[in-house]
Design a protein around this motif. Structure first.
Motif, PDB file in Angstrom:
ATOM      1  N   VAL A  78       0.767  -1.191  -0.011  1.00 18.95           N
ATOM      2  CA  VAL A  78      -0.073   0.117   0.080  1.00 18.95           C
ATOM      3  C   VAL A  78       1.066   1.317  -0.211  1.00 18.95           C
ATOM      4  N   LEU A 119       2.770   6.482   5.341  1.00 20.18           N
ATOM      5  CA  LEU A 119       1.335   6.353   5.296  1.00 20.18           C
ATOM      6  C   LEU A 119       0.934   6.272   6.533  1.00 20.18           C
ATOM      7  N   ALA A 122      -4.875   3.926   5.381  1.00 15.34           N
ATOM      8  CA  ALA A 122      -5.493   3.643   4.325  1.00 15.34           C
ATOM      9  C   ALA A 122      -6.580   2.578   4.673  1.00 15.34           C
ATOM     10  N   LEU A 136      -7.334   8.005   2.938  1.00 14.83           N
ATOM     11  CA  LEU A 136      -5.833   7.715   2.936  1.00 14.83           C
ATOM     12  C   LEU A 136      -5.291   9.048   3.459  1.00 14.83           C
TER      13      LEU A 136
END
Length: 196
Positions: A78, A119, A122, A136
């Protein structure tokens, strides 16, 4: 009574068909269309290296929850999906872009600018048979050889209601990715332009 049974039968059949057509638990992460060969960076365009973002999600094994409480999962990376999409979008905007797995690898190419990030979120949820929502969130840094120029957290999220289909979740995630990457690219390009 015969009409009632017939109506009940159609209702059950419709429910089964809708369930069968819905998204599967395994979701592919679609990438934006590849770069057009006509998009070439200017010879003197700044060189930018995008490093694969770190995946800081609490649970990296799932993307979210279906209405039956089973998990949405993906076989794709991801964080790499997000950072590669950013690199492609920066290239579409005329920069000379390279993609690196690590900061050391990126620095070995001696770029003018380095983009790193993480990140934080997500997710994909299926609140009902006809509804999907996604989100996100990334935290990214743009730096030149002197130090940090830009540090920011960006979010993107969407919801869609409609007839379920196998590609609905994948397409919604792709739209959410585009809505995240386009403003990030715009801000990075503006920051680089301001340094010229």
């Amino acid at each position: 009574m015969k009409h009632f049974r017939l109506l009940l039968g159609f209702s059950l059949l419709a429910t089964l068909l809708l369930t069968a057509c819905g998204p599967s638990n395994n979701v592919r992460l679609l990438s934006p269309p590849p770069l057009d060969a006509a998009v070439l960076p200017a010879p003197n365009a700044p060189r930018v290296s995008v490093v694969t973002f770190a995946d800081k999600r609490g649970d990296q094994t799932t993307l979210g929850v279906r209405r039956d409480k089973s998990a949405f999962v993906t076989g794709d990376d991801v964080a790499q999906w997000v950072s590669r999409a950013l690199a492609d979008e920066l290239a579409r905007n005329g920069l000379q872009v390279s993609y690196a797995a690590t900061v050391a690898q990126a620095r070995s190419g001696n770029p003018d600018y380095l983009v790193t990030g993480q990140l934080d979120e997500a997710w994909l949820r299926e609140p009902s048979t006809t509804e999907l929502s996604t989100g996100l969130r990334v935290n990214y840094v743009l730096a030149n050889r002197q130090g940090r120029i830009l540090h920011e957290t960006l979010n993107s999220g969407q919801s869609r209601t409609g007839l379920p289909s196998g590609s609905a979740a994948e397409n919604l995630l792709l739209e959410t990715l585009r809505d995240l990457v386009k403003p990030m690219t715009r801000k990075i390009v503006q920051a680089i332009e301001a340094k010229k």
